[in-house]
Design an enzyme around this catalytic site. Sequence first.
Site, PDB file in Angstrom:
ATOM      1  N   GLU A  43       0.829  -1.205   0.000  1.00  0.00           N
ATOM      2  CA  GLU A  43       0.000   0.000   0.000  1.00  0.00           C
ATOM      3  C   GLU A  43       0.867   1.261   0.000  1.00  0.00           C
ATOM      4  OE1 GLU A  43      -4.181  -1.511   1.988  1.00  0.00           O
ATOM      5  OE2 GLU A  43      -2.764  -0.458   3.286  1.00  0.00           O
ATOM      6  N   GLU A  77      -6.647  -7.305  -1.295  1.00  0.00           N
ATOM      7  CA  GLU A  77      -7.147  -7.330   0.081  1.00  0.00           C
ATOM      8  C   GLU A  77      -8.619  -6.964   0.101  1.00  0.00           C
ATOM      9  OE1 GLU A  77      -5.082  -4.935   2.948  1.00  0.00           O
ATOM     10  OE2 GLU A  77      -3.091  -5.527   2.244  1.00  0.00           O
TER      11      GLU A  77
END
Length: 660
Positions: free
Chosen positions: A150, A307
């Site tokens: 991320e 995710e």
Amino acid sequence: MFTMPIPGISLGCDYNPEQWSPDVWREDVALMRRAGVDLVAVNIFGWSNLEPSPGRYHFDDLDEVVGLLHDNGIKVNLGTGTSSPPPWLSTLYPEILPAAADGTLRYPGGRQAWCPSSPVFRERAFALVEQVAQRYGEHPAVALWHVSNELGCHNALCYCEASADAFRNWLRERYRKIETLNEAWGTSFWSQRYGDWSEIQPPRLALSLRNPAQIVDFHRFSSDELLGYYRGETEILRRYSAAKVTTNFMVTAHIRNLDYWSWAPEMDVVANDHYLDHRLGDPVAELAFAADLTRGLAAGKPWMLMEQAAGAVNWQPHNLTKAPGEMIRNSLTHVARGADSLCFFQWRASAQGAEKFHSAMLPHAGTDTVAWREVLRLSETLDRIGEVAGTQVESDVALVFSWESWWSAEGEARPSQAVTYLDQVHKAHRALRELGVTVDVVAPGADLSEYKLVVVPCLYMVSDADAEKFEDYAAAGGSLLVTFFSGIVDERDRVRLGGYPGAFKNVLGVHGEEFAPMLPGHQVQLSNGATGTLWTERLRTTTAETIATYSDGPLPGVPAITRNVLGEGTAWYVATELDPRGLRELVRNAVTEAGVTPAGPESNGDLEVVRRSGDGRSYLFVVNHGTTPVAIEAGHDLVTGVPITEVAAGGVAVIKEERK
């Protein structure tokens, strides 16, 4: 044919074995096999375990975990381990710490406590990547490399001195001459003219409003800086491994700092993290938009959901769990919109740390739970629909999305703080979705020739070249629908003089004199029965016809909705924020006129109907978020394995269609 790292519709998860003892590892892998897990991401936050002190590497634990997964037929999505530095690094080199916009440092204790421009951080991180790549580059278990994690979630915008130096270098590369920068930034205003590159600082907090062009360029720089970091890790990985390389995007409502249109071509596989955001009015509609945007980043090819949550997250004010069946509906919505891999954060719920109350595939309560049974049910469903893999989503409507417009339209000084870019995008996408229309999300400047209708919500910043493409599209027979606060500035954030909506005046056949925003909570009536809020503008038509005018408010009789014929095409303009019903009626008219055939019936958003096809195959996804059954044309459902004529309340179906 584009291929994913794992065939079929794969199921995966994040796993953090460093949080558990080796006996738990073996239990977990056995349960992963039972759950049908195909791909496991490990070593995402492994730096302090792999390098407990400078230059001393310890791989025994990771060797065992990777070997255990491999022995059980589970592929590995191997993280480089660089997402969060170990405490020794910031202790020895505090200059790696990022600075906030007020100039104060941000300290270790969370994650991503590093400056993207720090040469020290890059040196140490790349040294770790080299070690990991050398050791596992040819390991047969490694199907995918996961660069950092991320990137830019917390540290995208750093205002430290290292970032200031890097920003100046970026500006030199972009503008070449200081005079060119002065012209681009409009530094005549407020005596901001620069005489030397060394005088330029990042746009740190000031006592007054800051230079908006400087802020937009700092966003561009920050996105490019992290992309350069990604390239640095990737270059090392490719020297030692032939496996695909990616990182997880954050295409979501609350992360906006990276321009993923520039990132996506660098990915071997486009991957996204997405969580339902219950701070929004319609989280499921936002999920559908995020999936469509991720598919746009993948250029229509299959992509990965890296995710999602099995239940509740832990970082919203109110962390709602998912009702039985909801996780499968969310998952199938992603698959319907192009995902060929579904992964979760995380496998086993943590017992300690900041995410201990974040849901997982294996919850704190173990396997005798609704959550675990939902995981098993999803796994069975993905196996049954595996033949869908490799097909692509059908759409003949495009919606234009721009991170640069998101940054610039929400500047510090703008006509109305109540008008936000993403909200306008979501409203347009939601109207199309409720009409049963599947949407491709595309970048400004994209090829529009294959689309029957192109929707352009709030595209505040647009270049001359991109604006010309919209006009060419309409003149060639396309249908264009543009909403207010579009075309206002060029790529330097300079207002296009001569009337609004700037770059779109000619194609829309209108001329705006003045913005007239309204206070939140106020509304204006339109002659067609719709209402408008937040925005009006003093507008007249030049070549367009008026579809609706304001009946009251500050501008009675002034055009609010217009339609222009340009060559073989049409261009609609909406000069106010229409109420949901009014917007849907307008979009319905544009869809019908453009000859668009919806994939499914109209609904209030409770129904998703999307078609995927390719290589002579066709599949209709039906996801029923509602509380009543939905009748469908009889067909063979891959989920149940039998012919069906309706989809139950809260149910899902994937209908295998016969191609005509």
